[in-house]
Design an enzyme around this catalytic site. Structure first.
Site, PDB file in Angstrom:
ATOM      1  N   THR A 134      27.979  10.273   1.829  1.00 41.81           N
ATOM      2  CA  THR A 134      28.777   9.593   1.862  1.00 41.81           C
ATOM      3  C   THR A 134      28.840   7.895   1.633  1.00 41.81           C
ATOM      4  OG1 THR A 134      28.863   7.982   3.972  1.00 41.81           O
ATOM      5  CG2 THR A 134      26.664   8.734   3.550  1.00 41.81           C
ATOM      6  N   ASP A 135      29.711   7.420   0.892  1.00 46.24           N
ATOM      7  CA  ASP A 135      29.545   5.945  -0.215  1.00 46.24           C
ATOM      8  C   ASP A 135      28.998   5.244   1.094  1.00 46.24           C
ATOM      9  OD1 ASP A 135      31.407   5.410   1.590  1.00 46.24           O
ATOM     10  OD2 ASP A 135      33.320   4.444   0.596  1.00 46.24           O
ATOM     11  N   GLU A 136      28.189   5.304   2.360  1.00 47.06           N
ATOM     12  CA  GLU A 136      27.622   4.129   2.812  1.00 47.06           C
ATOM     13  C   GLU A 136      26.353   3.951   2.387  1.00 47.06           C
ATOM     14  OE1 GLU A 136      28.319   3.966   7.249  1.00 47.06           O
ATOM     15  OE2 GLU A 136      30.348   4.929   6.771  1.00 47.06           O
ATOM     16  N   TYR A 159      22.115   5.899  10.797  1.00 46.34           N
ATOM     17  CA  TYR A 159      23.177   6.681   9.815  1.00 46.34           C
ATOM     18  C   TYR A 159      23.148   6.505   9.062  1.00 46.34           C
ATOM     19  CZ  TYR A 159      27.625   8.848   8.135  1.00 46.34           C
ATOM     20  OH  TYR A 159      28.500   9.414   6.463  1.00 46.34           O
ATOM     21  N   LYS A 163      21.662   9.202   5.562  1.00 48.02           N
ATOM     22  CA  LYS A 163      21.951  10.302   4.697  1.00 48.02           C
ATOM     23  C   LYS A 163      21.127   9.885   3.350  1.00 48.02           C
ATOM     24  CE  LYS A 163      25.158  12.501   5.065  1.00 48.02           C
ATOM     25  NZ  LYS A 163      25.222  14.463   5.611  1.00 48.02           N
TER      26      LYS A 163
END
Length: 355
Positions: A134-136, A159, A163
């Site tokens: 994810t870009d997060e 989260y 990741k």
């Protein structure tokens, strides 16, 4: 560029989390576009992993379901051996930021320990391994900037941190064991079969139920909303042509505010903008995500949907598929909604500007 080993004719993909949102859409995309291969879905079937997401496909001879936990190394290994898997594509994850704030250890267990177990199986059996990230993991991105694949990771939620840890493990297995690993970091994704804890299906199904749309803070957080079919096509491009040990950002390159998204959903479904309720913000809410996508575009991938088109198309799907989401909204999801939003909706937040 030559097609990567393990993805051409005769390939068998183990798609973990293949009954979830992006995973099930990827299974559909792959079966439609890559003939002569077989897909084994490996899924724990938790609340967001649903057999219904692939309901009309289970009779296909090139699709098989195995129910199991990705952290169960022995079961994953046995499945890979019995099914003669060539490529492991890991979508399986706990993925909702609000849930990670409430139960962070669950995210570490699934996203870190589970991914590590999959990597061990891939190493033992010599499988191609793709990690869906994810870009997060890049954290909050200031206005005017975009994060490239080599930039430092700065996750700000449990989260995103889980990741990021999984990404590091996957890339370490390439460096240490020469495992054929690739990673994609996708932007916020919307489309069919997305569980309504996420913002677009929450808003779309709320409009269809005549209920308020709980918008965090001022709603001016910026996200790159990408259609799930574009995301799936990008992952497939990396599987076919990506280089082992490389990371590929995936996104449209254009951001919308969450307020823009809410208004687009309302306009598409004929809802009144008075349904928008600004509520207290989530802790540590990142203001903006934005990634550079030149590497994946160099593989020949292009977006078919702009963010507005993606949001509109997704909202229409929920309007046309009440059979899928109504049992969810009227079942166990009600307790999550009450926990997450009931108090916020009685004590609305104060937007910094007018909608």
């Amino acid at each position: 560029m030559a097609e990567a080993a393990g993805t051409g004719a005769g390939a068998v993909l183990l798609v973990t989390g293949g009954c979830g949102f992006i995973g099930s859409n990827f299974v559909r995309w792959w079966l439609e576009n890559v003939p002569g291969t077989r897909v084994v879905v490996y899924d724990k079937l938790t609340y967001a992993g649903r057999r219904e997401n692939l309901a009309e496909l289970w009779d296909r001879p090139d699709l098989h379901l195995m129910v199991g936990d990705i952290a169960d190394l022995a079961r994953v290994r046995r499945t890979c051996l019995e099914e003669r898997v060539t490529t492991l594509v890991n979508f399986a994850a706990e993925s909702h930021v609000d849930q990670s704030i409430a139960a962070p250890l669950l995210f570490t267990d699934t996203n870190v320990r589970g991914t590590h177990a999959l990597l061990e199986v891939a190493r033992e059996l010599g499988l191609r391994f793709h990690q869906v990230s994810t870009d997060e993991v890049y954290g909050d991105v200031p206005a005017g900037e975009r994060r490239a694949e080599g930039d430092p990771l700065a996750p700000r939620s449990p989260y995103a941190a889980s990741k990021a840890a999984a990404d590091h493990l996957a890339l370490a297995y390439h460096a240490t064991y020469a495992l054929a690993v690739t990673v994609t970091r996708g932007s916020n994704t919307v489309g069919p079969y997305q569980y309504p804890e996420k913002v677009l299906p929450l808003f779309a199904t709320s409009v269809l139920r005549g209920e308020p749309l709980p918008l965090y803070g001022d709603g001016l957080q910026q996200r790159d909303y990408m259609h799930v079919r574009d995301h799936c096509a990008a992952i497939a491009a990396v599987l076919r042509s990506g280089q082992p040990g490389e990371v590929y950002n995936v996104g449209t390159g254009t951001e919308l505010t969450n307020l823009d998204l809410a208004c687009a959903v309302l306009d598409t479904l004929g809802g009144d903008r008075g349904l928008i309720r600004h509520v207290g913000d989530r802790p540590g809410h990142d203001r903006r995500y934005a990634v550079a996508t030149g590497k994946v575009r160099a593989l020949g991938w292009l977006c078919r949907f702009t963010p507005i088109q993606a949001v509109t198309e997704a909202a229409r799907w929920y309007a046309e598929n009440g059979w899928w989401w109504r049992p969810i909204r009227e079942g166990d999801f009600r307790e999550y909604y009450r926990r997450q939003y009931a108090e916020r909706l009685t004590q609305p937040g104060k937007p910094e500007g007018e909608p």
